[in-house]
Write a protein that holds these residues in place. Structure first.
Motif, PDB file in Angstrom:
ATOM      1  N   PRO A 182      49.093  49.153  36.975  1.00  0.00           N
ATOM      2  CA  PRO A 182      50.103  48.313  36.333  1.00  0.00           C
ATOM      3  C   PRO A 182      51.059  49.106  35.450  1.00  0.00           C
ATOM      4  N   VAL A 183      50.570  50.210  34.863  1.00  0.00           N
ATOM      5  CA  VAL A 183      51.433  50.979  33.956  1.00  0.00           C
ATOM      6  C   VAL A 183      52.551  51.662  34.739  1.00  0.00           C
TER       7      VAL A 183
ATOM      8  N   LEU B  49      40.680  45.704  43.090  1.00  0.00           N
ATOM      9  CA  LEU B  49      40.156  44.451  42.542  1.00  0.00           C
ATOM     10  C   LEU B  49      39.097  43.850  43.476  1.00  0.00           C
TER      11      LEU B  49
ATOM     12  N   ILE C 232      35.784  45.861  43.292  1.00  0.00           N
ATOM     13  CA  ILE C 232      35.005  45.661  42.061  1.00  0.00           C
ATOM     14  C   ILE C 232      34.219  44.357  42.169  1.00  0.00           C
ATOM     15  N   VAL C 233      34.917  43.275  42.556  1.00  0.00           N
ATOM     16  CA  VAL C 233      34.241  41.987  42.640  1.00  0.00           C
ATOM     17  C   VAL C 233      33.172  42.027  43.734  1.00  0.00           C
TER      18      VAL C 233
ATOM     19  N   VAL D  70      42.786  49.608  39.322  1.00  0.00           N
ATOM     20  CA  VAL D  70      43.156  48.345  38.685  1.00  0.00           C
ATOM     21  C   VAL D  70      43.764  48.591  37.307  1.00  0.00           C
ATOM     22  N   LEU D  71      43.252  49.575  36.571  1.00  0.00           N
ATOM     23  CA  LEU D  71      43.680  49.735  35.185  1.00  0.00           C
ATOM     24  C   LEU D  71      44.895  50.649  35.023  1.00  0.00           C
TER      25      LEU D  71
ATOM     26  N   ILE E 214      46.178  47.906  43.882  1.00  0.00           N
ATOM     27  CA  ILE E 214      45.488  47.028  42.927  1.00  0.00           C
ATOM     28  C   ILE E 214      44.620  46.016  43.668  1.00  0.00           C
TER      29      ILE E 214
END
Lengths: 599, 230
Positions: free
Chosen positions: A256-257, A218, A221-222, A252-253, A214
């Motif tokens: 977390p799952v 992250l 992307i930034v 990133v999406l 992650i």
């Protein structure tokens, strides 16, 4: 480039130190080690990732070789003999707890543990981080014309988190290993190994590695949003960046799952909360849904970076604009989006018919953006000035292997055919053609292309190509027979088999040795290049993205001696580069007049 | 998150100015505004991962509730909604104080900034104390515990251990987020005391504030799901 170092500008000025290569060691060895251990330089972090990932690749590869060795004969082979004591080793009874066990069941357990270890290492420790964390870390800022990623300290943290996660994985293997398969399906993962920590360690490992993943995503992307050089719009970015951007979105999406799922799995094991246990009203299939809701998108975390590298390899070694830039760029996002709605095709036998039919139909959608990419690369080859260097061979290898891997995926996505093929070696061959024939092949190709940029040394072209052919032929020898035996009904994950499959398994095992030889050739070629390879020029391949045109080989600590301005696209070979005078030549773009870069 | 300590770049040539006045952005950003935007975007992406993490939990809740509604209805009736409501109010108040902290940092009100950080910290502590003393402790004593540890005698559905598993799991993961938030407020307070935050630089206050809001929002969902729906 040397010709423009006199035009350096910068808001904070430069001292001499910043013009040195980022690889320049400190005065003492300890100072150098501490410098690397605490560095926030994306290039050093990328290299540290590269070394750790290659080490894990070696471990996972050894497990794979052990699996193939066991399958060399239908029943009794090395692991069987280890188990019944007819072969003594120094590690007996310590590394694997099978000492003195005299029955086949124990040796089969050992086999289960070794293929589980292979899967876990290769998926979570190698392929998921492979390209993004190593080449991505190193080249995303360079290609964007930035000095670093957006959050350098998070970047370093992600590497340490990766190390902690790896530690748990290896600890789990050392205290006896798990035999759940890399998917941790319940109830395997909740019922076996009762009262022990091995499964918990392994789940924790995957959970911790998720954070690393992650943070990397992250950060990228930034970085892509905020740190592009002046003049670089979204459609002026190299396609490598687009692929990495799609990858990062999924990381990133989706991660977390799996995070919450693995956390609940740990709760299930430690506190028996019953959520996956039907005796207590829970639902084991629910775990499969959650697992694949992450793990299918993650399949594209694995393949998108390979595709990202492909665009660069093809463009640079064909000296041609990538055909259909926007189509290739958007297909990365399309793959990332579709990734989230196809998880059910891993569960055709575990869900209702309607759901299976819907997931089957959605699965075919993935073929569209994937084919867009492949056809655009082939169109780029057309009338290109192709130089058959090692990286280009790897690009061609990718096209060949990924096409087989992708098309056999359609077989498996078709419900009626999958009924016959599921859980056979056909599946094993399919995902190895995509994961290894796609991602690893592109990774090795990219490693060769960018090696001179990363270390400032050229590798040996002859041995590079020998390595390629060993890997390419060895790969096909290993995995093509698996398609055939899969169609004939050889199930996956079995330690022994009926005699009629012997020839396919033997070919496959011989192929695995050839693969080993190929990778060893590459490894020694790289080590030799570091020790005694010729010095690499800043732009050995005549590339047009900023890491080639504006940075030294290896780059300086601050990447650029000036603030880069983008004046042409990454693939405008027709416009800014003189034509080749003879085949295999890499003409350089004309340098900008001195002072043109100051702004 | 991702803020650079103010003393990292140069020692501030101007004497007697607080660090937030002499703050210089990290070198790889073109200017402080870019750095602020990047940090904020990073926090929002991180919050997206938090939302997805808890969404997974909510889906588990939904599926389990559909499978065993009677266990969830009876389990829920054993919770005291008044403590839940009280804690909701506590957290909403803390959301207000943390938003006020950001405003104070923006307007350079150092005293107000520190006061609001302390208030938020106290409200977070209150939330945890109420949770542990009035909710967790009695339930632990009565055996209203997850799965295999369940020993509450007056159950009505055999699947109630599952409900308690989700109750403890969901509130526990949320509480662990509150604890992390408290750690962040201590860190913010130390930095605020050193004068790190002001109108020109308040990235960390903004970031922690956003994080604290998501912790509140998750509770806003957990409260009706666990305490109110019958």
């Amino acid at each position: 480039m040397a010709s423009i170092t006199d035009t350096k500008v910068g808001s904070h000025g430069h001292d001499h130190h910043h013009d040195e290569s980022f690889l320049t060691p400190k005065s003492t060895m300890w100072a150098t080690i501490i410098d690397w251990a605490t560095t926030v330089d994306h290039k050093k972090i990328g290299l540290m990732y590269l070394v750790t990932i290659l080490f894990m690749f070696l471990l996972g590869g050894l497990a794979a070789l052990a699996v193939r060795l066991e399958l060399l004969e239908p029943t009794r082979t090395v692991q069987t003999m280890l188990a019944d004591g007819s072969v003594k080793t120094v590690i007996e009874g310590q590394l694997f707890t099978v000492a003195g066990a005299a029955n086949v069941a124990d040796s089969n357990n050992l086999y289960n543990k070794i293929f589980t270890l292979h899967g876990l290492i290769m998926v979570f420790l190698v392929i998921v981080p492979s390209v993004p964390a190593s080449l991505g870390n190193f080249f995303i800022p360079l290609m964007l014309g930035a000095k670093d990623v957006a959050f350098p300290r998070l970047n370093l943290a992600s590497w340490y988190i990766y190390l902690i996660g790896s530690f748990f994985a290896i600890a789990s293997a050392l205290v006896g290993g798990v035999d759940t398969g890399w998917t941790f399906y319940t109830p395997y993962s909740t019922m076996t190994d009762e009262g022990h920590w091995k499964v918990v360690f392994m789940i924790l490992s995957a959970f911790i590695l998720g954070f690393s993943s992650i943070l990397t995503g992250l950060n990228f992307i930034v970085t892509v949003h905020k740190l592009r050089a002046p003049g670089m719009g979204w459609f002026d970015m190299p396609l490598f960046i687009w692929g990495m951007y799609g990858t990062s979105l999924i990381q990133v999406l989706a991660t977390p799952v799996i995070g919450i799922t693995l956390l609940l799995l740990v709760f299930e094991r430690l506190f028996h909360i019953g959520i996956f246990d039907p005796r207590m009203g829970g639902d084991p299939v629910l775990f499969q849904h959650f697992f694949w809701f992450y793990s299918h998108p993650v399949v594209y975390v694995m393949i998108l970076p390979g595709m990202a590298i492909m665009s660069e390899l093809i463009a640079v070694f064909c000296r041609k604009k990538v055909f259909g830039y926007r189509a290739v760029a958007f297909s990365s996002l399309a793959i990332a989006a579709i990734a989230f709605v196809v998880w059910g095709h891993h569960m055709f036998t575990a869900q209702g018919e309607v759901a299976s039919a819907i997931f089957s139909a959605l699965t075919f959608l993935v073929a569209l953006p994937s084919a867009v990419k492949v056809f655009n690369w082939i169109a780029t080859l057309y009338k290109g000035s192709i130089s058959l260097k090692t990286p280009m061979w790897y690009a061609l290898g990718f096209l060949f292997l990924f096409s087989i891997g992708g098309l056999t995926g359609l077989f498996l996505g078709t419900l009626s055919v999958d009924l016959h093929l599921h859980d056979t070696y056909f599946v094993v061959a399919h995902f190895h053609y995509v994961m290894m024939g796609g991602t690893i092949i592109a990774f090795v190709g990219g490693l060769h292309m960018w090696w001179p940029k990363m270390f400032g040394k050229m590798y040996n072209e002859f041995w590079g190509q020998i390595g390629f052919w060993l890997v390419f032929l060895g790969f096909n020898l290993t995995f093509f027979p698996q398609f055939i035996m899969g169609v004939h009904g050889m199930p996956r994950r079995y330690a022994s088999y009926v005699d009629e499959f012997t020839i396919y398994h033997q070919l496959s095992t011989y192929g695995s040795w050839m693969l080993l030889a190929g990778f060893l050739v590459h490894l020694f070629n790289f080590i030799y290049s570091l020790a005694a390879g010729p010095k690499a020029p800043p732009n050995p391949w005549g590339g047009l993205s900023l890491e080639w045109t504006d940075a030294d080989s290896p780059p300086t600590t601050h990447n650029f001696s000036h603030d880069p301005i983008v004046t042409h696209g990454p693939y405008d070979f027709d416009d800014v580069v003189p034509p080749q005078t003879k085949p295999g030549e890499f003409p350089l773009p004309a340098p900008l007049p001195a002072g043109a870069r100051a702004h | 998150m991702a803020s650079i300590p103010a003393d990292k770049h140069g020692t501030g040539s101007v004497e007697n100015l607080p660090p937030h006045e002499t703050y210089r952005h990290a070198e790889h950003f073109r200017n402080a505004a870019d750095e602020f935007d990047a940090a904020k975007m990073g926090v929002w992406l991180f919050l997206a991962t938090e939302v997805l993490l808890f969404s997974g939990l909510f889906v588990f809740y939904g599926v389990m509730r559909m499978l065993h509604p009677e266990a969830f209805i009876h389990g829920s009736s054993l919770l005291d909604w008044r403590w839940g409501l009280f804690n909701t109010i506590v957290l909403l108040l803390s959301s207000f104080t943390v938003a006020d902290a950001v405003r104070c940092a923006q307007s350079g009100d150092q005293k107000g900034l520190k006061r609001n950080i302390v208030l938020t910290f106290i409200l977070g502590t209150a939330f945890l104390l109420i949770k542990f003393i009035f909710e967790y402790a009695p339930k632990y004593a009565e055996g209203k515990l997850p799965g295999a540890f369940f020993s509450y005698p007056n159950w009505e559905s055999p699947y109630e251990p599952l409900w308690w598993g989700l109750y403890w799991g969901a509130t526990g993961i949320h509480a662990s987020h509150v604890v992390v938030g408290m750690g962040l407020f201590i860190w913010l307070y130390i930095r605020a005391k050193k004068g790190h935050f002001g109108p020109k630089h308040y990235t960390a206050v903004e970031g922690v504030g956003l994080y604290w809001h998501i912790v509140d929002i998750v509770w806003i969902f957990l409260f009706p799901m666990l305490y109110l729906i019958h």
